[in-house]
Design a protein around this motif. Structure first.
Motif, short mmCIF file in Angstrom:
data_model
loop_
_atom_site.label_atom_id
_atom_site.label_comp_id
_atom_site.label_asym_id
_atom_site.label_seq_id
_atom_site.Cartn_x
_atom_site.Cartn_y
_atom_site.Cartn_z
N SER A 159 30.05 -19.23 10.13
CA SER A 159 30.38 -20.55 9.59
C SER A 159 29.76 -21.66 10.44
O SER A 159 29.30 -22.67 9.92
N ARG A 160 29.75 -21.47 11.77
CA ARG A 160 29.15 -22.48 12.63
C ARG A 160 27.64 -22.56 12.42
O ARG A 160 27.03 -23.62 12.55
N THR A 161 27.02 -21.42 12.10
CA THR A 161 25.58 -21.41 11.88
C THR A 161 25.18 -22.34 10.75
O THR A 161 24.15 -23.01 10.79
N LEU A 162 26.03 -22.41 9.73
CA LEU A 162 25.70 -23.21 8.56
C LEU A 162 25.61 -24.70 8.86
O LEU A 162 24.72 -25.39 8.40
N TYR A 163 26.57 -25.20 9.66
CA TYR A 163 26.73 -26.65 9.77
C TYR A 163 26.53 -27.22 11.17
O TYR A 163 26.37 -28.42 11.32
N TRP A 164 26.59 -26.38 12.20
CA TRP A 164 26.67 -26.90 13.56
C TRP A 164 25.46 -27.74 13.94
O TRP A 164 25.60 -28.84 14.47
N ASP A 165 24.27 -27.25 13.68
CA ASP A 165 23.07 -27.99 14.05
C ASP A 165 23.02 -29.34 13.34
O ASP A 165 22.68 -30.37 13.95
N LYS A 166 23.35 -29.35 12.06
CA LYS A 166 23.31 -30.60 11.30
C LYS A 166 24.34 -31.60 11.81
O LYS A 166 24.06 -32.79 11.96
N LEU A 167 25.55 -31.13 12.09
CA LEU A 167 26.59 -32.03 12.60
C LEU A 167 26.17 -32.63 13.94
O LEU A 167 26.39 -33.83 14.20
N ASN A 168 25.56 -31.83 14.79
CA ASN A 168 25.08 -32.35 16.07
C ASN A 168 23.97 -33.38 15.87
O ASN A 168 23.91 -34.40 16.58
N GLN A 169 23.09 -33.12 14.92
CA GLN A 169 22.02 -34.08 14.64
C GLN A 169 22.58 -35.41 14.15
O GLN A 169 22.15 -36.48 14.60
N TYR A 170 23.53 -35.34 13.22
CA TYR A 170 24.11 -36.58 12.70
C TYR A 170 24.82 -37.35 13.81
O TYR A 170 24.70 -38.58 13.91
N ALA A 171 25.57 -36.65 14.65
CA ALA A 171 26.29 -37.32 15.74
C ALA A 171 25.32 -37.98 16.71
O ALA A 171 25.53 -39.13 17.14
N LYS A 172 24.25 -37.29 17.06
CA LYS A 172 23.28 -37.85 18.00
C LYS A 172 22.59 -39.08 17.42
O LYS A 172 22.39 -40.09 18.11
N ARG A 173 22.25 -39.02 16.15
CA ARG A 173 21.60 -40.17 15.51
C ARG A 173 22.53 -41.37 15.47
O ARG A 173 22.10 -42.51 15.66
#
Length: 634
Positions: A159-173
């Motif tokens: 489940s983390r594989t699906l969304y984790w990278d994207k959530l981190n990208q949005y937070a960093k931006r």
């Protein structure tokens, strides 16, 4: 924060929120911060500068602390106290408390907790710039945080594989781009909303297929004994041509099963099938008698028509229909013509028996069972895995009795099939955790503001009682003065009404003045929120992100729009590119929204519309996961 939850949740508007946050503003622990009743531009600019400095230091040191504590530390060297409007300070304290509570929740693992912690200061700065975060569930950042909270409730690797990278990208931006302008954050939230809607589409399709498959299995479980019973009643032990027996045990039996699952034992189609079945057996046996054969010739065409109409297992495939009917028609034609084909005894079908395994009955508390029964389809649960992690799963099918419920994870894979009793036992053992229908930020903000509203109402009642008591004392003093004057008067004729009017006038004067002051204060209170709740115009950045999100919507995509009756879900039925018109219908196919692309984008920015499902192809990451799951099932 108070623990009591108001029983009657009311909708709290912008101006009331300002007063409630003012109540929440406890006195700072330092004299370097001074609370003011209203905002000033200069003070607000200074506060924003200090918050920006704190944000910058956090990015470099990667430390996370309460915003209120960080402000106290930042102001420790000031010669003149930093003025902060009381509602702003109350908002900071409220959000600090909510983030602290989030960190202590069992639902959040360390990784998810750290993700939210890095957004603490940004959320505070955003909320102070846009007070709708406190009172509007459709606020874009609030929705994003709610969706992230739901996503991060699942801690398994898949489940983390699906969304984790994207959530981190949005937070960093957000952290890199936010300089006090909420439009930057809003545009990223709109982009995230569209992306998440795209990810959910195929998973929801898988969920629906799994749900239908499970429903079909359950109907088949009930229908199979009925079909076997009727088959044995009509045909078992009878002597029929082998071609007829093969037909009955093949497509005819499958058609009976499908009809029984569709209509039960009282439907017209099911009853028609049984009559046709009986007629077929009667014709096969009757044609062996020369005296009866002529009577069946006129009935033959009607019988064949009824058989074709009842053969629903191949009704949509003409080739399969002909393959099933051809041997039957040949042998029946031969029987009608006087031929005597070989016959065989129709074997009796074995009645399926549900095996009962004796087991010790675990006791479950009525309270736990009641809590499980209150869960509906589409609700979320967290299941603890054998590795100690948690899998977020949706209730795709809620069963009754001892039949299993179907729970599906975020990847579309069936996580578990458990009965209500088993789920209740798991709930008592801490293996199952229901997820609130109202997600964390909506629930906590509504609860805390509701509690503050109760305090506000109590304070107003106390003030009203004090004012009434003071008014009563003033009236008593006035009456006492009138009686003293009347008793000491030497005039034989006194205009009591005139004297009383003159004497009462001074007594009413101060009270009237107090009322004027109170009215003026009320007027100021009603307008005091305007300095805090200032609607900002839609920026080009927000509109561009919203238009891009709208363009991802394909025919078949779903949105939710806020109406006076609550949330309404509708599906995109027509998309006219030339005129940029989009037509949405409800689940019944009735048109509910006819809107231009530009206007839909504006509603998206305002939070009045949410994209639920883009109707487009989903992301390749999810596609790979789903394909892997499908291979595992094979």
């Amino acid at each position: 924060m108070q623990d009591a939850v108001p029983q009657d949740q009311v909708r709290i508007g912008a101006r009331l929120v300002v007063e409630l946050l003012r109540i929440n503003a406890e006195e700072p622990v330092t004299d370097k911060i001074r609370l003011t009743p209203q905002r000033t531009r200069h003070a607000q600019a200074v506060l924003n500068d200090y918050l920006a400095k704190i944000q910058s230091s956090l990015l470099h040191t990667d430390t996370r602390s309460r915003v209120s504590d960080a402000l106290v530390d930042q102001c420790s060297e000031l010669q003149i106290a930093l003025p902060i409007a009381a509602p702003d300070w109350g908002g900071i304290l409220l959000l600090d408390a909510l983030f602290d509570q989030l960190q202590t929740q069992r639902a959040m693992d360390a990784e998810a907790g750290a993700w939210f912690a890095c957004l603490r200061l940004l959320t505070v700065r955003y909320a102070l710039a846009d007070y709708s975060f406190f009172f509007a569930p459709q606020n874009l950042l609030r929705r994003f945080l709610n969706q992230a909270y739901l996503t991060l409730l699942s801690s398994t690797a898949k489940s983390r594989t699906l969304y984790w990278d994207k959530l981190n990208q949005y937070a960093k931006r957000m952290l890199d781009g936010f300089q006090g302008n909420v439009a930057v954050v809003n545009s990223i939230c709109i982009e995230a909303q569209a992306w998440m809607a795209g990810q959910s589409e195929k998973v929801e399709q898988i969920e629906e297929r799994l749900r239908l498959l499970e429903v079909t299995k359950r109907k088949e479980k009930v229908a199979e004994p009925r079909v076997v019973q009727e088959f044995n009643r009509i045909a078992a032990g009878r002597h029929l041509p082998p071609e007829v027996i093969d037909f009955l045990l093949g497509e005819w039996r499958r058609s009976m099963l499908m009809m029984s699952m569709r209509e039960g034992d009282d439907g017209p189609g099911w009853k028609r099938q049984l009559r046709t079945f009986e007629s077929l057996v009667e014709l096969c046996e009757g044609c062996r008698d020369d005296a009866k054969r002529d009577g069946y010739r006129g009935f033959y065409q009607v019988l064949m028509k009824n058989i074709r109409a009842s053969l629903i297992s191949v009704s949509s495939a003409s080739t399969a229909m002909e393959q099933a009917m051809e041997p039957l028609e040949l042998v029946l034609t031969a029987l009608i013509s006087g031929a005597v084909p070989p016959v065989a005894e129709v074997p009796a079908m074995e009645v399926p028996v549900t095996r009962v395994v004796e087991a010790e009955l675990d006791r479950v508390s009525p309270k736990a069972l009641e809590a499980i029964e209150q869960i509906e389809e589409e609700d979320w649960l967290r299941l603890k895995t054998s590795a100690g992690q948690y899998e977020l799963c949706k209730v795709v099918l809620k069963a009754s009795g001892d039949d299993p419920w179907v729970l599906v994870g975020q990847t579309g894979k069936t996580v578990a099939k458990k009965s209500a009793r088993q789920l209740a036992l798991a709930l008592e053992g801490g293996v199952v955790q229901p997820v609130q229908k109202k997600l964390y930020w909506d629930l906590q903000l509504d609860t805390n503001l509701g509690n503050l509203r109760e305090s506000w109402i109590e304070m107003r009642e106390q003030l009203n009682r004090a004012a009434e008591l003071e008014e009563q004392k003033a009236e008593e003093r006035s009456s006492s003065r009138i009686e003293d004057l009347l008793q000491n008067s030497s005039l034989s004729l006194v205009d009591h009404d005139h004297d009383q009017a003159e004497l009462e006038a001074p007594a009413q004067g101060p009270q009237s003045g107090a009322d004027d002051v109170q009215n003026e204060a009320d007027s100021q209170d009603s307008s005091s929120g305007e300095a805090f709740v200032v609607p900002h115009p839609i920026s080009e950045e927000e509109l561009s992100a919203a238009l891009a999100a709208v363009d991802t919507l394909q025919v078949g995509g779903w949105i939710a729009q806020e109406t006076s009756e609550g949330e309404q879900r509708c599906k995109l039925a027509v998309k006219i590119r030339a005129s940029e018109k989009m037509v949405f219908v409800n689940r019944l196919g009735i048109k509910v929204l006819d809107i231009q692309r530009q206007e839909l984008a504006r509603l998206l920015v305002h939070g009045a519309v949410t994209i639920l499902d883009t109707g487009a192809a989903f992301d390749s990451t999810l596609e790979r996961v789903v394909r892997t799951i499908q291979k595992e099932k094979k």
